[in-house]
Design an enzyme around this catalytic site. Sequence first.
Site, PDB file in Angstrom:
ATOM      1  N   ASP A  91     -20.668 -36.140  -7.302  1.00 46.52           N
ATOM      2  CA  ASP A  91     -19.527 -35.749  -8.050  1.00 46.52           C
ATOM      3  C   ASP A  91     -20.046 -35.740  -9.639  1.00 46.52           C
ATOM      4  OD1 ASP A  91     -17.431 -35.754  -9.974  1.00 46.52           O
ATOM      5  OD2 ASP A  91     -16.167 -36.722  -8.097  1.00 46.52           O
ATOM      6  N   ASN A 118     -22.040 -25.688 -13.188  1.00 51.08           N
ATOM      7  CA  ASN A 118     -21.036 -24.578 -12.901  1.00 51.08           C
ATOM      8  C   ASN A 118     -19.811 -25.267 -12.173  1.00 51.08           C
ATOM      9  OD1 ASN A 118     -20.065 -21.929 -11.764  1.00 51.08           O
ATOM     10  ND2 ASN A 118     -20.534 -23.088  -9.788  1.00 51.08           N
ATOM     11  N   TYR A 184      -7.552 -27.107 -19.171  1.00 51.04           N
ATOM     12  CA  TYR A 184      -8.497 -25.998 -18.661  1.00 51.04           C
ATOM     13  C   TYR A 184      -9.333 -25.586 -19.993  1.00 51.04           C
ATOM     14  CZ  TYR A 184     -10.980 -22.385 -16.738  1.00 51.04           C
ATOM     15  OH  TYR A 184     -12.003 -21.337 -16.493  1.00 51.04           O
ATOM     16  N   LYS A 188     -12.991 -26.249 -21.850  1.00 51.50           N
ATOM     17  CA  LYS A 188     -14.024 -25.076 -22.001  1.00 51.50           C
ATOM     18  C   LYS A 188     -14.228 -24.765 -23.387  1.00 51.50           C
ATOM     19  CE  LYS A 188     -14.515 -24.231 -17.447  1.00 51.50           C
ATOM     20  NZ  LYS A 188     -15.558 -24.556 -16.688  1.00 51.50           N
ATOM     21  N   VAL A 215     -13.281 -13.913 -11.803  1.00 54.05           N
ATOM     22  CA  VAL A 215     -13.803 -13.942 -10.396  1.00 54.05           C
ATOM     23  C   VAL A 215     -12.869 -14.714  -9.764  1.00 54.05           C
ATOM     24  CG1 VAL A 215     -15.703 -14.764  -8.697  1.00 54.05           C
ATOM     25  CG2 VAL A 215     -16.321 -13.923 -11.130  1.00 54.05           C
ATOM     26  N   THR A 217     -12.003 -16.948  -7.477  1.00 51.00           N
ATOM     27  CA  THR A 217     -12.544 -18.197  -6.815  1.00 51.00           C
ATOM     28  C   THR A 217     -11.350 -18.959  -6.551  1.00 51.00           C
ATOM     29  OG1 THR A 217     -12.877 -19.280  -9.159  1.00 51.00           O
ATOM     30  CG2 THR A 217     -14.683 -18.066  -7.997  1.00 51.00           C
TER      31      THR A 217
END
Length: 289
Positions: A91, A118, A184, A188, A215, A217
């Site tokens: 983790d 990532n 989020y 970032k 993408v 995901t």
Amino acid sequence: MAQLEDLPVTKHHNVYPGIDPRPFISAQTYKDKVVVISGASRGIGEEIAITYARCGATLSLLARSKEALLGVKQSILNEVPKAQIEIFAADVTDCDAIEKAVEGTVKRFGRIDIVIPNAGKCDAWDKPFSQKDPKEWWRTVEVNLRGVYNLAHYSLPHLEKIGGYLLVVSSIGAQSRIPYSSPYCLSKHALNRFVEFVTIEHPNVKAFSFHPGGVRTELALASSVMDDKLNDPPGLAAGTILQLTSGRFDWLSSRYVSANWDLDEVEKTWKKSIIDQNGLISKLSIPVN
């Protein structure tokens, strides 16, 4: 300097000639390079891993699920039978586990050349943060920010020795203020500044804050509001990362870069302005007419 959203270069939503990985594959450009990737058990991380393997790289793959990592490892070996791959179930928020993974990589392969944090987390963007579980809010921030910090903390001494690369997977969300997305987007955004500190405190390391494109995901779909923007293949990110760690774009170190930008045009048209004006970093500005 134009705003990030308005950078007047061609926007790509698929692999284009400027980031075609085939020349790197033919030349085995990354032979003898050791690449560490977190969040490597699926999606963008898996695509980055197999792309580097095709180019000759040795891989150290991190994710929470050992079973998923074994599946990725086997998929790579099916295509690149001679690939050297080590896996670590860890983790990214666990300092001890990440330290062991980094040191285990160095013990097995002798060095680290490229590190790609990532792993990330995203929750549904459906209500104000004051109405959500505070522990879950902080968990998102912790994975996205502390997870990157932990991997950088333990790998930077090795990268600094050889002038290696740290390529942090950020997001266009770092530049956004979308309702209900605070854990989020905030985390970032913080990564962009963190990358700047990396290059200030470790000047021999080339570091980038990287938007991989939209993408489709599991992480991206979790927001529940981004579905119509998720049209980019993971190969777009992987091909761009190969270019960013090739040496050609070291002048972009410390800056935010998007996989959707045509890198050839960025270099040809904007390089001088970016350098002269110290662009593509986090800073306050006032528009002047």
